[in-house]
Design an enzyme around this catalytic site. Structure first.
Site, mmCIF file in Angstrom:
data_model
loop_
_atom_site.group_PDB
_atom_site.id
_atom_site.type_symbol
_atom_site.label_atom_id
_atom_site.label_comp_id
_atom_site.label_asym_id
_atom_site.label_seq_id
_atom_site.Cartn_x
_atom_site.Cartn_y
_atom_site.Cartn_z
ATOM 1 N N GLY A 1 -3.813 -4.728 -4.552
ATOM 2 C CA GLY A 1 -4.626 -3.685 -5.154
ATOM 3 C C GLY A 1 -3.813 -2.426 -5.374
ATOM 4 O O GLY A 1 -3.112 -1.981 -4.471
ATOM 5 N N HIS A 2 -3.868 -1.865 -6.579
ATOM 6 C CA HIS A 2 -3.145 -0.641 -6.907
ATOM 7 C C HIS A 2 -4.135 0.403 -7.412
ATOM 8 O O HIS A 2 -4.996 0.094 -8.235
ATOM 9 C CB HIS A 2 -2.086 -0.903 -7.988
ATOM 10 C CG HIS A 2 -1.054 -1.891 -7.578
ATOM 11 N ND1 HIS A 2 -0.314 -2.624 -8.481
ATOM 12 C CD2 HIS A 2 -0.631 -2.289 -6.359
ATOM 13 C CE1 HIS A 2 0.517 -3.420 -7.828
ATOM 14 N NE2 HIS A 2 0.337 -3.234 -6.548
ATOM 15 N N LYS B 1 0.680 -25.149 -6.361
ATOM 16 C CA LYS B 1 1.894 -25.007 -7.171
ATOM 17 C C LYS B 1 3.044 -25.780 -6.524
ATOM 18 O O LYS B 1 3.758 -26.528 -7.203
ATOM 19 C CB LYS B 1 2.253 -23.534 -7.293
ATOM 20 C CG LYS B 1 3.597 -23.247 -7.932
ATOM 21 C CD LYS B 1 3.881 -21.747 -7.933
ATOM 22 C CE LYS B 1 5.288 -21.438 -8.416
ATOM 23 N NZ LYS B 1 5.570 -19.997 -8.425
ATOM 24 N N THR C 1 2.426 -12.792 2.422
ATOM 25 C CA THR C 1 1.718 -13.357 1.282
ATOM 26 C C THR C 1 2.395 -14.680 0.911
ATOM 27 O O THR C 1 3.294 -15.145 1.611
ATOM 28 C CB THR C 1 1.685 -12.365 0.108
ATOM 29 O OG1 THR C 1 0.779 -12.847 -0.881
ATOM 30 C CG2 THR C 1 3.065 -12.144 -0.489
ATOM 31 N N ARG D 1 -10.510 -3.063 4.140
ATOM 32 C CA ARG D 1 -10.153 -3.061 5.566
ATOM 33 C C ARG D 1 -9.400 -1.793 5.956
ATOM 34 O O ARG D 1 -8.617 -1.256 5.181
ATOM 35 C CB ARG D 1 -9.275 -4.273 5.901
ATOM 36 C CG ARG D 1 -10.005 -5.596 5.878
ATOM 37 C CD ARG D 1 -9.088 -6.757 6.238
ATOM 38 N NE ARG D 1 -8.042 -6.960 5.242
ATOM 39 C CZ ARG D 1 -7.113 -7.900 5.329
ATOM 40 N NH1 ARG D 1 -7.090 -8.708 6.370
ATOM 41 N NH2 ARG D 1 -6.199 -8.023 4.383
ATOM 42 N N ARG D 2 -9.617 -1.355 7.166
ATOM 43 C CA ARG D 2 -8.933 -0.179 7.703
ATOM 44 C C ARG D 2 -7.463 -0.532 7.939
ATOM 45 O O ARG D 2 -7.154 -1.541 8.576
ATOM 46 C CB ARG D 2 -9.589 0.238 9.024
ATOM 47 C CG ARG D 2 -9.124 1.558 9.589
ATOM 48 C CD ARG D 2 -9.887 1.824 10.899
ATOM 49 N NE ARG D 2 -9.691 3.192 11.381
ATOM 50 C CZ ARG D 2 -8.705 3.578 12.161
ATOM 51 N NH1 ARG D 2 -7.787 2.706 12.543
ATOM 52 N NH2 ARG D 2 -8.612 4.829 12.559
ATOM 53 N N ASP E 1 0.822 -1.219 0.000
ATOM 54 C CA ASP E 1 0.000 0.000 0.000
ATOM 55 C C ASP E 1 0.853 1.265 0.000
ATOM 56 O O ASP E 1 0.426 2.309 0.500
ATOM 57 C CB ASP E 1 -0.955 0.017 1.202
ATOM 58 C CG ASP E 1 -1.738 -1.274 1.339
ATOM 59 O OD1 ASP E 1 -2.323 -1.704 0.330
ATOM 60 O OD2 ASP E 1 -1.747 -1.863 2.442
ATOM 61 N N ASP F 1 2.373 14.515 1.584
ATOM 62 C CA ASP F 1 1.357 15.519 1.913
ATOM 63 C C ASP F 1 0.468 15.119 3.084
ATOM 64 O O ASP F 1 -0.127 15.983 3.738
ATOM 65 C CB ASP F 1 0.477 15.797 0.690
ATOM 66 C CG ASP F 1 -0.168 14.529 0.142
ATOM 67 O OD1 ASP F 1 0.580 13.594 -0.211
ATOM 68 O OD2 ASP F 1 -1.412 14.468 0.081
#
Length: 450
Positions: free
Chosen positions: A68-69, A167, A264, A328-329, A41, A358
Site C-alpha cells: 500500500g502506498h 507461479k 513477502t 494494522r498497527r 512503509d 518531522d
C-alpha cells in the site's frame, strides 16, 4: 563483373557491421528505480509521485495488493495498492509488469476510485492473476500455522503467497491466458482450482461464478494488454524517455534476501526490476533507496531496534503508523543502519530519500542503531538466520533532538543543526548521499539536497 562487385560489397558490409558491434554502446534509455530499504512503509509512494511528475512511463515490477502506498496531492489523499503511484501523472503511461500478481476485482475497484478523483488510469497491463481461492487459501494457511506452531507469518491474506506458489509450480495463470481463448483458460482454471480443493478439502470455491466474473474482466482487459517484454524493449531502445520503476514492499521483505520466513513472496530488491519487467541489467540506471527516519514493521518477526515503550508509542501516534492495506498497527523503533547498510549491499543505492524526519521533532534524544553483537561478540554484517537476529544486542549512537517543528522547512540549510547532523551521520555511515528529506505528507514537503 557485377557479381564480383556484389560479393566484395557484401564482405565489406559484414566486416563493418561486425566491427561496429564490437564497440561498447551505452543504452539509449535507462530506468530510474525507487525501492524500500527497510521493512516497507518508508514512504516510497511520495518519492515515486515526485519523480513521476515528468516521467514518460511509470512501471510496477513486483508484488500485489498486499502493498500500500499513500500519496497526498493538494490535500487529497490517494491510497494505491496495485496501480503505480505515478498514475497521478496523466501524461505518463502506467505499466504493470509480469512480476506482479493481481486480484482483478481489486484492480478495477482501485482504477474506478482514482478515475472518480480525476486521475489518469492504467494504460498497459501484463501480469499474473490472483484468484478468489488464492485469497481463501492464504487465510487457511495462516490459521493452520497458528494452530500447528502457535505463530503465523502475519500475511495480509490477499492471496499473494498462494499465487506466487502457483507461479513456481507452473500451473498459475496470466492475464495473457485470460484474454486469449477463454475455453482454454477455463480448462486450466478448473484444473488449478481442483488442485487447491484437493490440498485443502474445506476450501469452498464457486468455480462457475468466478469464471463468469473473469469472463467479463477479460473483455475489459483485452484492449489494455500488450507484450510486456516488447513494450519495455521498445521504450528502452527508442527515443529518449524518462522511465520510472516503482518497487513494492522493501529489501528486508524480499523472498531471498529478507528476514525469511517473515517476508513477502516476491523479489522486492533491485533484481526484481529485471525479472519483473524484462529489463536487462545494463538498462538499470539510478537506484534510490527510501529510508524512514526511524524503523517500523508490520506483523511478526525479529525487530532489533523496536521500542516497545513510550518512545515507540510516540513514534506510532505521531507517524500515524497504521498499515495502508490492513490497517494494522505498525511496530516502531529507532533507525537501524545495520539493516539499511545490508539493503545497500544488495541494491547498490545511488542515493537515499530520508522520509518522515518531522516525526522526530518532539524527541529530546534520538538514537541510531550502528552495530550488532551476540553474546558479546560483534557481528560483521546483518545475519541471515532469524534465530540469530532475535538474539542481537544493538549498539546505539545517541543524538540530541531539535525539539522544534520542521514541517515548514523547505531547504537543508533551514533545518535545525541537530537535524542536519543526524542526516550527515546517516550519509557518512552508509557512504551514500541523502538526496531528499521528507518533513511532511505533501509533495512540497520533500527537501531536495542536490
Amino acid at each position: 563483373i557485377s557479381g564480383n562487385v556484389a560479393q566484395t560489397s557484401l564482405a565489406d558490409f559484414n566486416k563493418d557491421s561486425v566491427d561496429s558491434l564490437r564497440i561498447p554502446r551505452e543504452p539509449q534509455n535507462k530506468v530510474t528505480v525507487v525501492l524500500g530499504a527497510q521493512w516497507g512503509d518508508e514512504g516510497k509512494g511520495k518519492v515515486v509521485d515526485l519523480l513521476a511528475m515528468d516521467a514518460d512511463i511509470v512501471c510496477r515490477c513486483q508484488g500485489g495488493n498486499n502493498a500500500g502506498h499513500t500519496v497526498v496531492v493538494d490535500s487529497v489523499e490517494y491510497d494505491f495498492h496495485l496501480l503505480p503511484s505515478g498514475v497521478l501523472n496523466k501524461k505518463a503511461t502506467s505499466f504493470i509488469g509480469n512480476g506482479v500478481v493481481i486480484h482483478l476485482p481489486g484492480l478495477f475497484e482501485e482504477a474506478e476510485k482514482n478515475s472518480q478523483k480525476g486521475n489518469g488510469t492504467l494504460s498497459l497491463l501484463f501480469f499474473r492473476v490472483v484468484f478468489n481461492f488464492h485469497q481463501a487459501v492464504d487465510g487457511i494457511q495462516e490459521q493452520l500455522r497458528q494452530q500447528q506452531a502457535g505463530k503465523n507469518l502475519g500475511t495480509t491474506k490477499k492471496g499473494i503467497g498462494p499465487a506466487y506458489s502457483s507461479k513456481a509450480a507452473r500451473n498459475g495463470l496470466r492475464v495473457c491466458d485470460l484474454v486469449s481463448d477463454f475455453s482454454v483458460f477455463e480448462e486450466k482454471f478448473r484444473v488449478l482450482a481442483g488442485h487447491f480443493q484437493t490440498t485443502y478439502p474445506n476450501l469452498n470455491i464457486d468455480i462457475d461464478a468466478e469464471l463468469e466474473q473473469l469472463k467479463s474482466y477479460a473483455e475489459r482487459l483485452r484492449p489494455l494488454v500488450t507484450d510486456g517484454v516488447y513494450f519495455m524493449h521498445t521504450a528502452l531502445n527508442g527515443p529518449s524517455k524518462k522511465i520510472l520503476v516503482e518497487g513494492a514492499n522493501a529489501a528486508l521483505l524480499d523472498i531471498d534476501f529478507g528476514t525469511y520466513p517473515f517476508v513477502t513472496s516476491s523479489n522486492c530488491t533491485v533484481g526484481g526490476v529485471c525479472t519483473g519487467l524484462g529489463v536487462p541489467p545494463s538498462h538499470v540506471g539510478r537506484v534510490y533507496g527510501v529510508v524512514k527516519a526511524y524503523t517500523t514493521r508490520v506483523g511478526v518477526g525479529a525487530f532489533p531496534t523496536e521500542q516497545d515503550n513510550d518512545t515507540g508509542d510516540l513514534l506510532q501516534s505521531r507517524g500515524r503508523e497504521f498499515g495502508v492495506t490492513t490497517g494494522r498497527r505498525r511496530r516502531c523503533g529507532w533507525l537501524d543502519l545495520v539493516l539499511v547498510r545490508y539493503a545497500h549491499m544488495v541494491n547498490g543505492f545511488s542515493a537515499i530519500a530520508l522520509t518522515k524526519l518531522d516525526i522526530l521533532d518532539t524527541l529530546p534524544e534520538i538514537k541510531i542503531g550502528i552495530a550488532y553483537t551476540v553474546d558479546g561478540k560483534p557481528l560483521p554484517s546483518f545475519p541471515a538466520n532469524m534465530d540469530v537476529l532475535t538474539k542481537v544486542q544493538v549498539t546505539y549512537e545517541t543524538f540530541p533532538g531539535w525539539c522544534c517543528s520542521t514541517e515548514g522547512v523547505r531547504s537543508f540549510d533551514e533545518l535545525p543543526s541537530q537535524a542536519q547532523a543526524y542526516i550527515r551521520f546517516i550519509e557518512n555511515f552508509l557512504q551514500v548521499p541523502v538526496k531528499w528529506v521528507g518533513v511532511g505528507k505533501s509533495r512540497e514537503s520533500m527537501i531536495k539536497l542536490f
